[in-house]
Design a protein around this motif. Sequence first.
Motif, mmCIF file in Angstrom:
data_model
loop_
_atom_site.group_PDB
_atom_site.id
_atom_site.type_symbol
_atom_site.label_atom_id
_atom_site.label_comp_id
_atom_site.label_asym_id
_atom_site.label_seq_id
_atom_site.Cartn_x
_atom_site.Cartn_y
_atom_site.Cartn_z
ATOM 1 N N LEU A 14 0.837 -1.191 0.000
ATOM 2 C CA LEU A 14 0.000 0.000 0.000
ATOM 3 C C LEU A 14 0.868 1.234 0.000
ATOM 4 C CD1 LEU A 14 -2.393 -1.094 2.882
ATOM 5 C CD2 LEU A 14 -2.757 -1.412 0.437
ATOM 6 N N ARG A 15 0.357 2.301 -0.648
ATOM 7 C CA ARG A 15 1.023 3.594 -0.568
ATOM 8 C C ARG A 15 -0.048 4.671 -0.697
ATOM 9 N NH1 ARG A 15 4.167 4.473 -6.319
ATOM 10 N NH2 ARG A 15 2.291 4.759 -7.565
ATOM 11 N N PRO A 16 0.231 5.855 -0.134
ATOM 12 C CA PRO A 16 -0.741 6.941 -0.260
ATOM 13 C C PRO A 16 -0.848 7.374 -1.720
ATOM 14 C CG PRO A 16 0.949 7.452 1.389
ATOM 15 C CD PRO A 16 1.375 6.204 0.686
ATOM 16 N N GLY A 17 -2.057 7.642 -2.147
ATOM 17 C CA GLY A 17 -2.300 8.111 -3.507
ATOM 18 C C GLY A 17 -3.166 9.354 -3.477
ATOM 19 N N GLY A 18 -3.479 9.880 -4.641
ATOM 20 C CA GLY A 18 -4.262 11.104 -4.736
ATOM 21 C C GLY A 18 -5.628 11.030 -4.082
ATOM 22 N N SER A 19 -6.285 9.885 -4.193
ATOM 23 C CA SER A 19 -7.636 9.784 -3.629
ATOM 24 C C SER A 19 -7.733 8.710 -2.551
ATOM 25 C CB SER A 19 -8.643 9.488 -4.750
ATOM 26 O OG SER A 19 -8.313 8.265 -5.373
ATOM 27 N N GLY A 20 -6.634 8.378 -1.933
ATOM 28 C CA GLY A 20 -6.633 7.349 -0.889
ATOM 29 C C GLY A 20 -5.433 6.441 -1.050
ATOM 30 N N LEU A 21 -5.557 5.234 -0.573
ATOM 31 C CA LEU A 21 -4.462 4.270 -0.685
ATOM 32 C C LEU A 21 -4.457 3.601 -2.045
ATOM 33 C CD1 LEU A 21 -4.564 2.467 2.777
ATOM 34 C CD2 LEU A 21 -2.882 4.115 1.972
ATOM 35 N N GLU A 22 -3.264 3.388 -2.575
ATOM 36 C CA GLU A 22 -3.089 2.610 -3.797
ATOM 37 C C GLU A 22 -2.556 1.237 -3.407
ATOM 38 O OE1 GLU A 22 -1.946 6.236 -6.843
ATOM 39 O OE2 GLU A 22 -0.350 4.937 -6.105
ATOM 40 N N VAL A 23 -3.011 0.201 -4.115
ATOM 41 C CA VAL A 23 -2.606 -1.182 -3.846
ATOM 42 C C VAL A 23 -1.884 -1.712 -5.068
ATOM 43 C CG1 VAL A 23 -3.408 -3.503 -3.266
ATOM 44 C CG2 VAL A 23 -4.624 -1.504 -2.363
ATOM 45 N N LEU A 24 -0.710 -2.288 -4.858
ATOM 46 C CA LEU A 24 0.036 -2.889 -5.957
ATOM 47 C C LEU A 24 -0.506 -4.286 -6.232
ATOM 48 C CD1 LEU A 24 2.517 -2.866 -7.901
ATOM 49 C CD2 LEU A 24 3.742 -4.058 -6.082
ATOM 50 N N VAL A 25 -0.850 -4.540 -7.487
ATOM 51 C CA VAL A 25 -1.197 -5.894 -7.917
ATOM 52 C C VAL A 25 -0.312 -6.237 -9.099
ATOM 53 C CG1 VAL A 25 -3.573 -5.936 -7.071
ATOM 54 C CG2 VAL A 25 -3.110 -5.042 -9.344
ATOM 55 N N LEU A 26 -0.032 -7.521 -9.249
ATOM 56 C CA LEU A 26 0.857 -8.000 -10.307
ATOM 57 C C LEU A 26 0.055 -8.820 -11.304
ATOM 58 C CD1 LEU A 26 3.726 -9.262 -7.979
ATOM 59 C CD2 LEU A 26 3.507 -7.018 -9.056
ATOM 60 N N ARG A 27 0.376 -8.681 -12.582
ATOM 61 C CA ARG A 27 -0.304 -9.454 -13.621
ATOM 62 C C ARG A 27 0.545 -10.665 -13.974
ATOM 63 N NH1 ARG A 27 -3.465 -7.197 -18.840
ATOM 64 N NH2 ARG A 27 -4.841 -9.007 -18.953
ATOM 65 N N ARG A 28 -0.084 -11.835 -13.932
ATOM 66 C CA ARG A 28 0.630 -13.081 -14.220
ATOM 67 C C ARG A 28 0.990 -13.159 -15.697
ATOM 68 N NH1 ARG A 28 1.169 -16.525 -10.195
ATOM 69 N NH2 ARG A 28 1.747 -18.123 -11.674
ATOM 70 N N ALA A 29 2.158 -13.707 -15.957
ATOM 71 C CA ALA A 29 2.667 -13.832 -17.325
ATOM 72 C C ALA A 29 1.937 -14.933 -18.089
ATOM 73 C CB ALA A 29 4.167 -14.150 -17.289
ATOM 74 N N ALA A 30 1.968 -14.814 -19.404
ATOM 75 C CA ALA A 30 1.395 -15.851 -20.273
ATOM 76 C C ALA A 30 2.210 -17.128 -20.117
ATOM 77 C CB ALA A 30 1.423 -15.380 -21.720
ATOM 78 N N GLY A 31 1.560 -18.258 -20.289
ATOM 79 C CA GLY A 31 2.261 -19.528 -20.266
ATOM 80 C C GLY A 31 2.336 -20.186 -18.912
ATOM 81 N N GLY A 32 1.933 -19.504 -17.864
ATOM 82 C CA GLY A 32 1.957 -20.089 -16.525
ATOM 83 C C GLY A 32 0.553 -20.368 -16.017
ATOM 84 N N ARG A 33 0.451 -20.510 -14.721
ATOM 85 C CA ARG A 33 -0.847 -20.728 -14.096
ATOM 86 C C ARG A 33 -1.661 -19.430 -14.152
ATOM 87 N NH1 ARG A 33 -2.665 -19.387 -9.229
ATOM 88 N NH2 ARG A 33 -0.615 -18.835 -8.442
#
Length: 88
Positions: A14-33
């Motif tokens: 989490l980090r502070p953002g313009g309108s509240g907290l921002e949450v980091l999410v990661l996108r899974r690569a092609a070819g995996g689960r």
Amino acid sequence: MTDIRVDFIDAYLLRPGGSGLEVLVLRRAAGGRSPGSWETVHGHIEPGETPVQAALRELREETGLEPVRLYNVSASRRFTGIRPTKWC
């Protein structure tokens, strides 16, 4: 007696953002689960490692980031091999 152990972690960055907290999410690569799905940082706890150590290691491995602080490291218990026959 049921054996309960913590064997994986999820970490929410989490980090502070313009309108509240921002949450980091990661996108899974092609070819995996689950290719293309969005997920939080997560991983298995290695033998001899605490959940906190595992969270810090997974954050470094998956993002290259070092957190300023950990606000809460809690454990969620998961039972495997038990299938409920009736939902309450």
